[in-house]
Each structure stands twice: as C-alpha cells, then as structure tokens.
Design a protein around this motif. Structure first.
Motif, PDB file in Angstrom:
ATOM      1  N   CYS A  19       8.149 -96.089  12.442  1.00  0.00           N
ATOM      2  CA  CYS A  19       8.584 -94.933  11.647  1.00  0.00           C
ATOM      3  C   CYS A  19       7.405 -94.257  10.974  1.00  0.00           C
ATOM      4  O   CYS A  19       7.311 -93.024  10.942  1.00  0.00           O
ATOM      5  CB  CYS A  19       9.611 -95.366  10.604  1.00  0.00           C
ATOM      6  SG  CYS A  19      11.220 -95.754  11.311  1.00  0.00           S
ATOM      7  N   ALA A  20       6.484 -95.042  10.433  1.00  0.00           N
ATOM      8  CA  ALA A  20       5.307 -94.478   9.775  1.00  0.00           C
ATOM      9  C   ALA A  20       4.461 -93.708  10.781  1.00  0.00           C
ATOM     10  O   ALA A  20       3.940 -92.623  10.474  1.00  0.00           O
ATOM     11  CB  ALA A  20       4.490 -95.579   9.109  1.00  0.00           C
ATOM     12  N   LEU A  21       4.315 -94.222  11.985  1.00  0.00           N
ATOM     13  CA  LEU A  21       3.549 -93.518  13.021  1.00  0.00           C
ATOM     14  C   LEU A  21       4.222 -92.206  13.402  1.00  0.00           C
ATOM     15  O   LEU A  21       3.552 -91.173  13.566  1.00  0.00           O
ATOM     16  CB  LEU A  21       3.373 -94.401  14.253  1.00  0.00           C
ATOM     17  CG  LEU A  21       2.395 -95.564  14.106  1.00  0.00           C
ATOM     18  CD1 LEU A  21       2.454 -96.461  15.326  1.00  0.00           C
ATOM     19  CD2 LEU A  21       0.985 -95.050  13.884  1.00  0.00           C
ATOM     20  N   LEU A  22       5.519 -92.189  13.569  1.00  0.00           N
ATOM     21  CA  LEU A  22       6.233 -90.964  13.924  1.00  0.00           C
ATOM     22  C   LEU A  22       6.136 -89.920  12.819  1.00  0.00           C
ATOM     23  O   LEU A  22       5.920 -88.735  13.089  1.00  0.00           O
ATOM     24  CB  LEU A  22       7.705 -91.269  14.217  1.00  0.00           C
ATOM     25  CG  LEU A  22       7.993 -91.971  15.547  1.00  0.00           C
ATOM     26  CD1 LEU A  22       9.447 -92.372  15.625  1.00  0.00           C
ATOM     27  CD2 LEU A  22       7.621 -91.076  16.697  1.00  0.00           C
ATOM     28  N   ILE A  23       6.300 -90.346  11.598  1.00  0.00           N
ATOM     29  CA  ILE A  23       6.202 -89.401  10.477  1.00  0.00           C
ATOM     30  C   ILE A  23       4.788 -88.841  10.390  1.00  0.00           C
ATOM     31  O   ILE A  23       4.584 -87.643  10.213  1.00  0.00           O
ATOM     32  CB  ILE A  23       6.625 -90.080   9.157  1.00  0.00           C
ATOM     33  CG1 ILE A  23       8.128 -90.355   9.190  1.00  0.00           C
ATOM     34  CG2 ILE A  23       6.245 -89.226   7.953  1.00  0.00           C
ATOM     35  CD1 ILE A  23       8.624 -91.242   8.073  1.00  0.00           C
ATOM     36  N   GLY A  24       3.789 -89.692  10.535  1.00  0.00           N
ATOM     37  CA  GLY A  24       2.396 -89.225  10.496  1.00  0.00           C
ATOM     38  C   GLY A  24       2.078 -88.281  11.633  1.00  0.00           C
ATOM     39  O   GLY A  24       1.411 -87.265  11.441  1.00  0.00           O
ATOM     40  N   TYR A  25       2.571 -88.581  12.820  1.00  0.00           N
ATOM     41  CA  TYR A  25       2.323 -87.702  13.966  1.00  0.00           C
ATOM     42  C   TYR A  25       2.950 -86.329  13.729  1.00  0.00           C
ATOM     43  O   TYR A  25       2.322 -85.298  13.933  1.00  0.00           O
ATOM     44  CB  TYR A  25       2.890 -88.326  15.238  1.00  0.00           C
ATOM     45  CG  TYR A  25       2.777 -87.421  16.436  1.00  0.00           C
ATOM     46  CD1 TYR A  25       1.569 -87.282  17.094  1.00  0.00           C
ATOM     47  CD2 TYR A  25       3.862 -86.689  16.887  1.00  0.00           C
ATOM     48  CE1 TYR A  25       1.441 -86.436  18.176  1.00  0.00           C
ATOM     49  CE2 TYR A  25       3.751 -85.840  17.974  1.00  0.00           C
ATOM     50  CZ  TYR A  25       2.538 -85.722  18.620  1.00  0.00           C
ATOM     51  OH  TYR A  25       2.422 -84.880  19.679  1.00  0.00           O
ATOM     52  N   ASN A  26       4.215 -86.313  13.293  1.00  0.00           N
ATOM     53  CA  ASN A  26       4.903 -85.041  13.056  1.00  0.00           C
ATOM     54  C   ASN A  26       4.265 -84.255  11.923  1.00  0.00           C
ATOM     55  O   ASN A  26       4.261 -83.028  11.945  1.00  0.00           O
ATOM     56  CB  ASN A  26       6.381 -85.277  12.755  1.00  0.00           C
ATOM     57  CG  ASN A  26       7.154 -85.628  14.004  1.00  0.00           C
ATOM     58  OD1 ASN A  26       6.817 -85.173  15.086  1.00  0.00           O
ATOM     59  ND2 ASN A  26       8.173 -86.450  13.858  1.00  0.00           N
ATOM     60  N   ALA A  27       3.727 -84.946  10.944  1.00  0.00           N
ATOM     61  CA  ALA A  27       3.140 -84.254   9.801  1.00  0.00           C
ATOM     62  C   ALA A  27       1.790 -83.639  10.125  1.00  0.00           C
ATOM     63  O   ALA A  27       1.438 -82.586   9.593  1.00  0.00           O
ATOM     64  CB  ALA A  27       3.000 -85.225   8.629  1.00  0.00           C
ATOM     65  N   PHE A  28       1.006 -84.274  11.013  1.00  0.00           N
ATOM     66  CA  PHE A  28      -0.370 -83.828  11.213  1.00  0.00           C
ATOM     67  C   PHE A  28      -0.689 -83.287  12.598  1.00  0.00           C
ATOM     68  O   PHE A  28      -1.611 -82.506  12.755  1.00  0.00           O
ATOM     69  CB  PHE A  28      -1.338 -84.978  10.903  1.00  0.00           C
ATOM     70  CG  PHE A  28      -1.259 -85.425   9.476  1.00  0.00           C
ATOM     71  CD1 PHE A  28      -1.734 -84.609   8.467  1.00  0.00           C
ATOM     72  CD2 PHE A  28      -0.688 -86.630   9.140  1.00  0.00           C
ATOM     73  CE1 PHE A  28      -1.665 -85.002   7.145  1.00  0.00           C
ATOM     74  CE2 PHE A  28      -0.625 -87.033   7.819  1.00  0.00           C
ATOM     75  CZ  PHE A  28      -1.116 -86.227   6.822  1.00  0.00           C
ATOM     76  N   TYR A  29       0.031 -83.675  13.628  1.00  0.00           N
ATOM     77  CA  TYR A  29      -0.375 -83.302  14.977  1.00  0.00           C
ATOM     78  C   TYR A  29       0.553 -82.332  15.688  1.00  0.00           C
ATOM     79  O   TYR A  29       0.180 -81.732  16.668  1.00  0.00           O
ATOM     80  CB  TYR A  29      -0.545 -84.553  15.846  1.00  0.00           C
ATOM     81  CG  TYR A  29      -1.653 -85.432  15.352  1.00  0.00           C
ATOM     82  CD1 TYR A  29      -2.968 -85.013  15.406  1.00  0.00           C
ATOM     83  CD2 TYR A  29      -1.381 -86.679  14.810  1.00  0.00           C
ATOM     84  CE1 TYR A  29      -3.986 -85.807  14.943  1.00  0.00           C
ATOM     85  CE2 TYR A  29      -2.403 -87.484  14.346  1.00  0.00           C
ATOM     86  CZ  TYR A  29      -3.698 -87.039  14.403  1.00  0.00           C
ATOM     87  OH  TYR A  29      -4.702 -87.818  13.944  1.00  0.00           O
ATOM     88  N   VAL A  30       1.756 -82.175  15.255  1.00  0.00           N
ATOM     89  CA  VAL A  30       2.684 -81.259  15.906  1.00  0.00           C
ATOM     90  C   VAL A  30       2.403 -79.855  15.379  1.00  0.00           C
ATOM     91  O   VAL A  30       2.389 -79.634  14.171  1.00  0.00           O
ATOM     92  CB  VAL A  30       4.148 -81.661  15.641  1.00  0.00           C
ATOM     93  CG1 VAL A  30       5.105 -80.643  16.222  1.00  0.00           C
ATOM     94  CG2 VAL A  30       4.424 -83.033  16.205  1.00  0.00           C
ATOM     95  N   PRO A  31       2.142 -78.886  16.256  1.00  0.00           N
ATOM     96  CA  PRO A  31       1.841 -77.535  15.781  1.00  0.00           C
ATOM     97  C   PRO A  31       3.055 -76.894  15.112  1.00  0.00           C
ATOM     98  O   PRO A  31       4.199 -77.208  15.430  1.00  0.00           O
ATOM     99  CB  PRO A  31       1.452 -76.772  17.050  1.00  0.00           C
ATOM    100  CG  PRO A  31       2.075 -77.539  18.156  1.00  0.00           C
ATOM    101  CD  PRO A  31       2.131 -78.971  17.703  1.00  0.00           C
TER     102      PRO A  31
END
Length: 138
Positions: A19-31
C-alpha cells in the motif's frame, strides 16, 4: 506465539508495504491529468464584442508545445519558395521535407506543374492531396 498469528502479522506487514508503494507511486510518478482548456465565445454580430482570453498557467503551458495547423493565405510557389517558407506555410511539410523539395528543385530545375512535387522523396499521394490546393508553379 503460534505459527498462524506469525503468518497473519507477516501478511499484514507485506500488505502495508505494498500500500505504501502504491500511494508513493501515485503521489510522485503518475503525471497529472491534463485540464481541458476553456472555450472562448465571440459574438461577431455585435459591434462592441470582446472576448475574454484565459490567462491561467495551465492554458498557457498547454499551448507551448502544440502545433497549430498551418494555413496559407495565398498559394505558395514551389519554384521560388525557400525551405523556411515551405515548412512554415504548408501543413504537413516540416523542415526536412522542405529542404528535400529545395534540393530536388536545385538538382532537377523548376517544377513544371504541381504534380511534379510527387517526385520528391517523402511526398506521396496523401501528402500531395493535402497540400495541392495551397501550391502553384507560377
């Protein structure tokens, strides 16, 4: 602590990490999703018409990289136009193709009719059909 409790705790930790990885990915890498540009309506029938032009940074940044269609107010003479004029005034003709047209003209002489433009490498039937109404040889 029994084996089942240890396995449940292990699975909870793995789920928390995922969950932490998904939240971090969506917060920083998804345009960010692009915002639609506001439409401007102009009333041409009124003599005191005015149009509001959007000044938001989103609208300004979205127009920087876009390439608006090129329009030719008058026909372009392919026998006298420079590469810059060809690429600037003809839709679908970029800098490279414009340079090929000029090089072909220098090697083979002036174009006798607009259809001779099809002899230039990179100009086929579709591209010629797209620009044929905007070019002339005289």
């Amino acid at each position: 602590m029994d084996e089942q409790t240890r396995q449940v705790r292990f699975l909870v930790v793995i789920a928390a990490v995922i969950c932490a990885l998904l939240i971090g990915y969506n917060a920083f890498y998804v345009p960010d999703a692009p915002l639609s540009e506001p439409t401007v309506k102009v009333d041409l029938t009124s003599s005191t018409s005015s149009a509001a032009v959007p000044t938001s940074s989103a609208a300004a940044s979205s127009t920087k990289g876009s390439s608006a269609p090129k329009t030719a107010s008058a026909k372009v003479n392919i026998n006298t136009a420079t590469a810059a004029e060809l690429s600037e005034k003809l839709d679908g003709i970029g800098d490279t193709l414009a340079q090929r047209i000029v090089s072909y003209r220098e090697q083979h002489g002036p174009f006798r009719n607009p259809e001779d433009l099809k002899n230039v490498p990179g100009i086929g039937e579709k591209k010629y059909a797209k620009i044929s109404s905007f070019i002339t040889t005289s």
